[in-house]
Design a protein around this motif. Structure first.
Motif, PDB file in Angstrom:
ATOM      1  N   ASN A  76       0.710  -1.153  -0.081  1.00  0.00           N
ATOM      2  CA  ASN A  76       0.023  -0.062  -0.144  1.00  0.00           C
ATOM      3  C   ASN A  76       0.752   1.257   0.057  1.00  0.00           C
ATOM      4  N   TYR A  77       2.389   1.241   0.284  1.00  0.00           N
ATOM      5  CA  TYR A  77       2.823   2.619   0.402  1.00  0.00           C
ATOM      6  C   TYR A  77       4.398   2.355  -0.323  1.00  0.00           C
ATOM      7  N   VAL A  78       4.743   1.130  -0.620  1.00  0.00           N
ATOM      8  CA  VAL A  78       6.083   1.241  -1.202  1.00  0.00           C
ATOM      9  C   VAL A  78       6.318   1.850  -2.463  1.00  0.00           C
ATOM     10  N   ASN A  79       5.401   1.920  -3.268  1.00  0.00           N
ATOM     11  CA  ASN A  79       5.613   2.597  -4.578  1.00  0.00           C
ATOM     12  C   ASN A  79       5.275   3.978  -4.429  1.00  0.00           C
ATOM     13  N   CYS A  80       4.749   4.591  -3.255  1.00  0.00           N
ATOM     14  CA  CYS A  80       4.494   5.977  -3.164  1.00  0.00           C
ATOM     15  C   CYS A  80       5.811   6.439  -2.623  1.00  0.00           C
ATOM     16  N   PHE A  81       6.891   6.082  -2.312  1.00  0.00           N
ATOM     17  CA  PHE A  81       8.052   6.527  -1.933  1.00  0.00           C
ATOM     18  C   PHE A  81       9.119   6.596  -3.043  1.00  0.00           C
ATOM     19  N   PRO A  82       9.981   7.765  -2.783  1.00  0.00           N
ATOM     20  CA  PRO A  82      10.941   7.803  -4.063  1.00  0.00           C
ATOM     21  C   PRO A  82      11.915   6.839  -3.857  1.00  0.00           C
ATOM     22  N   LYS A  83      12.534   6.468  -5.030  1.00  0.00           N
ATOM     23  CA  LYS A  83      13.811   5.391  -4.973  1.00  0.00           C
ATOM     24  C   LYS A  83      14.865   6.062  -4.042  1.00  0.00           C
ATOM     25  N   GLY A  84      15.641   5.094  -3.345  1.00  0.00           N
ATOM     26  CA  GLY A  84      16.515   5.578  -2.409  1.00  0.00           C
ATOM     27  C   GLY A  84      15.701   5.214  -0.840  1.00  0.00           C
ATOM     28  N   THR A  85      14.836   4.900  -0.899  1.00  0.00           N
ATOM     29  CA  THR A  85      13.913   4.908   0.336  1.00  0.00           C
ATOM     30  C   THR A  85      14.352   3.653   0.890  1.00  0.00           C
ATOM     31  N   GLU A 105      17.582  -5.623  -1.932  1.00  0.00           N
ATOM     32  CA  GLU A 105      17.513  -4.365  -2.608  1.00  0.00           C
ATOM     33  C   GLU A 105      16.853  -4.759  -4.017  1.00  0.00           C
ATOM     34  N   THR A 106      15.959  -3.883  -4.219  1.00  0.00           N
ATOM     35  CA  THR A 106      14.928  -4.047  -5.467  1.00  0.00           C
ATOM     36  C   THR A 106      14.982  -2.757  -6.209  1.00  0.00           C
ATOM     37  N   GLU A 107      15.475  -2.677  -7.273  1.00  0.00           N
ATOM     38  CA  GLU A 107      15.473  -1.445  -8.029  1.00  0.00           C
ATOM     39  C   GLU A 107      15.473  -0.272  -7.390  1.00  0.00           C
ATOM     40  N   GLY A 108      16.601   0.027  -6.497  1.00  0.00           N
ATOM     41  CA  GLY A 108      16.964   1.116  -5.835  1.00  0.00           C
ATOM     42  C   GLY A 108      16.073   1.424  -4.483  1.00  0.00           C
ATOM     43  N   VAL A 109      15.341   0.405  -4.078  1.00  0.00           N
ATOM     44  CA  VAL A 109      14.772   0.353  -2.754  1.00  0.00           C
ATOM     45  C   VAL A 109      15.190  -0.716  -2.016  1.00  0.00           C
ATOM     46  N   VAL A 110      15.284  -0.282  -0.545  1.00  0.00           N
ATOM     47  CA  VAL A 110      15.860  -1.338   0.195  1.00  0.00           C
ATOM     48  C   VAL A 110      14.624  -1.531   1.321  1.00  0.00           C
ATOM     49  N   PHE A 111      14.756  -2.710   1.471  1.00  0.00           N
ATOM     50  CA  PHE A 111      13.812  -3.672   2.536  1.00  0.00           C
ATOM     51  C   PHE A 111      14.646  -4.217   3.559  1.00  0.00           C
ATOM     52  N   ILE A 112      14.542  -3.952   4.888  1.00  0.00           N
ATOM     53  CA  ILE A 112      14.999  -4.473   5.814  1.00  0.00           C
ATOM     54  C   ILE A 112      14.158  -5.094   7.150  1.00  0.00           C
ATOM     55  N   SER A 120       7.218 -10.996   1.097  1.00  0.00           N
ATOM     56  CA  SER A 120       6.730 -11.853  -0.282  1.00  0.00           C
ATOM     57  C   SER A 120       6.261 -11.015  -1.253  1.00  0.00           C
ATOM     58  N   TYR A 121       5.548  -9.991  -1.181  1.00  0.00           N
ATOM     59  CA  TYR A 121       4.915  -9.329  -2.255  1.00  0.00           C
ATOM     60  C   TYR A 121       5.842  -8.284  -2.865  1.00  0.00           C
ATOM     61  N   VAL A 122       6.890  -7.980  -2.300  1.00  0.00           N
ATOM     62  CA  VAL A 122       7.816  -7.004  -2.821  1.00  0.00           C
ATOM     63  C   VAL A 122       9.206  -7.597  -3.368  1.00  0.00           C
ATOM     64  N   TYR A 123       9.526  -8.937  -3.220  1.00  0.00           N
ATOM     65  CA  TYR A 123      10.462  -9.706  -3.552  1.00  0.00           C
ATOM     66  C   TYR A 123      10.436  -9.905  -5.161  1.00  0.00           C
ATOM     67  N   LYS A 124      11.334  -9.779  -5.527  1.00  0.00           N
ATOM     68  CA  LYS A 124      11.152  -9.882  -7.311  1.00  0.00           C
ATOM     69  C   LYS A 124      12.567 -10.739  -7.648  1.00  0.00           C
TER      70      LYS A 124
ATOM     71  N   MET C   1       3.543   5.388  -7.233  1.00  0.00           N
ATOM     72  CA  MET C   1       4.226   6.213  -8.463  1.00  0.00           C
ATOM     73  C   MET C   1       5.728   5.637  -8.530  1.00  0.00           C
ATOM     74  N   PRO C   2       5.784   4.572  -9.086  1.00  0.00           N
ATOM     75  CA  PRO C   2       7.052   4.106  -9.468  1.00  0.00           C
ATOM     76  C   PRO C   2       7.798   5.026 -10.299  1.00  0.00           C
ATOM     77  N   GLY C   3       9.115   5.313 -10.090  1.00  0.00           N
ATOM     78  CA  GLY C   3       9.792   5.964 -11.132  1.00  0.00           C
ATOM     79  C   GLY C   3       9.666   7.382 -11.255  1.00  0.00           C
ATOM     80  N   ALA C   4       8.739   7.937 -10.130  1.00  0.00           N
ATOM     81  CA  ALA C   4       8.333   9.387 -10.124  1.00  0.00           C
ATOM     82  C   ALA C   4       9.474  10.190 -10.067  1.00  0.00           C
TER      83      ALA C   4
END
Lengths: 285, 285, 285
Positions: A76-85, A105-112, A120-124, C1-4
């Motif tokens: 619900n929120y992961v894609n709302c934040f900028p890359k680098g978050t 680390e997935t496309e410039g975004v880090v999960f810890i 599960s749903y953000v791992y690619k 907004m991916p890539g915003a």
């Protein structure tokens, strides 16, 4: 950590794989509640080690130990934040056991967080790099077996915000723990859906995503059934119905959702997320 | 405060007894809940007077008027924050009465709030300096007798963040109000413990700290009894037990705690923090 | 907004009608709850577009769809923040319908949200300028009919923080939707009051403000009646009464309030905000 030295923040603006933010952004989700001050403590640890980082609370009201609901909520929120978050998420019923502490680390975004299905749903698989968080940094310290958010995840987040990646990233892992949430075929033309979560408004969110329809060979949904309620149309938004009327819609993440306009579907149906299912009758393609 | 002038923040980075932070960190705990916007208001007052300060919410979900639980909760985060942090805590059932407004400085950390026992566990007689917050600054203003967090504590926090200590610190006080929470000897080999708080997960936290064992002359704990439950061992972490199993452990602050793995001990026991006790049978040294 | 893309924040410190803050302050109130991550998402959108802005959570615990309570709550914090602050408020039962998205500027303060009565108490016809938020910016995008906070209000807030007013402000509106909450004359000397909200402590807040007394021609209040409770005096603060005693007072915003010292008036009276009323007997001037 009384007397904890303020680790230099010179490198605070270092990039995560090239993405630069004016100051590091960290999000924080947990099932800790706030009343005990546990999330506050973790925020203090992060600010001690990475004074320039900004920690943005997502929620600490995930139902205790509900990994499945947390995994969905992250979407619900992961894609709302900028890359680098850097996204910190801790729902950790087996803290202190052998479950791993990981960084993805997935496309410039880090999960810890803990490796228990939460991601599960953000791992690619093809795009994510997974590291075990190594304990070198903490080897001499007495790590509390019940509070890894403070003792392991918080510091890992802060050091990542500082660009001190080598202190955090240990062994590369080939895969992570995943939740099993498949949409099941009940018979020829019927699928059985699970409930991923019941949201704040009492909307019942199923595990069927619009994107999966073609994969599942579904051409058309003719009927949706949940307990004694039967629906034949899928609406576009809540206010297409009057207050108190029922509807089914594809929600903003593309999941099929059962709702009541200005009301709580889950409460009215006495729907139990762990026991009840949603059934759909379809035309196959 | 419409039209409130932005007091110069030039001195925002002034130290608290020599500890410097890149920007002032303020933590905020209360029993206000958030739904009325009261904590928001206090944050606005602080940002109006100290624009560079960062206010970090700890919680506003302390049970209304529960000073004891709040006093314990402060322990959960105070040592996680760097030196120089200002901790605002407001649980204030007697607001508007003669109870004092105080500022405590202990080893480079500042506490601001009402003098009603809230700071019992962080006050160190030999190391703490206590000031009555003076009203000089507000003498001309109409202080609302029901909202000192906005009218007194918030401004005191902001001015302290600005380094404007003289505007805040009045009369030096020799002591503060303290909660009485002694571990009581029930008979020769039995001690009677109180419950400090029930945490978010339903864990029952007693007032016995591991550090006090030698002071109390306790050599070994043979048995822990709470309502109809009897325990003979003290575990190290929750996941040593299977889901639903009971355990006793020393929690991350060193307090004795009754828990259920992935469950709520307080709910299962119908434990009442104000009425029920925990009894321990010991060998004395 | 991916890539915003990160829109340039060069203009982040531009003034709102001449008021300058060191960095833009945004407050955020909603009825979203936090457990689904929706407020987190909106904060992410804002930080993506206005990285220097600081978002301060007010609450996300407004009762679902309760516009009246939210409208009152805004009064509790709006005047605590400095000029130049942008207040985002979203309680939006008719999201996706034809209700407008608006921006109100009143004496250097900006409000952004749905036009459904939410801003009734802060709108000042002679001093407020109202704009419809135009969709030009989003014309090419697929706006989700169920999540305008993310897709319209969040971006409008961020661009306003950046000083990019032209991208946000569309058509000027002559008025806004207002709640109807009049104090009604029941008979010659009796007025019937509504409940605006029940606060976190269970205090019952009526719609009668001290400022309105002369407008209503009320010279003296002789009696206040709510369910079976009758009061003849109005107190100054909670602690004038002992724990458990009842009182009526003018609260810090000037509204008449029914309270119990260190207790919950609403719970003890089983008061229903939507059904029950408060009656006052007065002397007219």
């Amino acid at each position: 950590m009384p007397g904890a030295a303020l680790i230099s923040a010179r490198c605070a603006k270092k990039s995560i794989r090239g993405y630069k933010l004016p100051s590091p952004i960290i999000t924080f989700l947990s099932d800790f509640g706030t009343k005990d001050g546990y999330p506050g403590c973790v925020k203090g640890v992060i600010k001690s080690l990475a004074p320039e980082a900004e920690v943005i609370d997502i929620t600490h009201d995930i139902t205790a130990f509900d990994i499945k609901s947390a995994a969905y909520t992250i979407l619900n929120y992961v894609n709302c934040f900028p890359k680098g978050t850097i996204h910190l998420a801790v729902v950790d019923p087996t803290v202190g056991s052998e479950r791993k502490a990981i960084l993805i680390e997935t496309e410039g975004v880090v999960f810890i967080g803990p490796d228990n299905g939460l991601f599960s749903y953000v791992y690619k698989p093809s795009k994510s790099r997974v590291y075990r968080i190594h304990r070198l940094l903490y080897a001499e310290k007495n790590i509390d077996p019940t509070f890894h958010a403070r003792d392991i995840f918080g510091p890992a987040v802060a050091l990542t915000a500082n660009g001190q990646h080598d202190k955090v990233r240990g062994e590369i892992l080939k895969n992570i723990s995943l939740l099993e949430q498949p949409v099941k075929s009940e018979n020829q033309n019927t699928f059985k859906l699970n409930c991923l979560t019941i949201d704040h408004f009492g909307n019942i969110i199923s595990n069927l995503n619009k994107n999966e329809l073609s994969l599942l060979g579904i051409k058309k949904i003719n009927q949706i059934k949940v307990r004694d309620k039967v629906f034949h149309t899928i609406n576009n938004f809540y206010s297409e119905k009057k207050k108190g009327e029922w509807l089914v819609l594809w929600n903003s993440l593309g999941f099929l959702e059962i709702a009541v306009s200005e009301g709580s579907a889950a409460e009215l149906l006495k729907f139990d997320a762990n026991r009840d299912n949603i059934y759909i009758d379809v035309n196959l393609s």
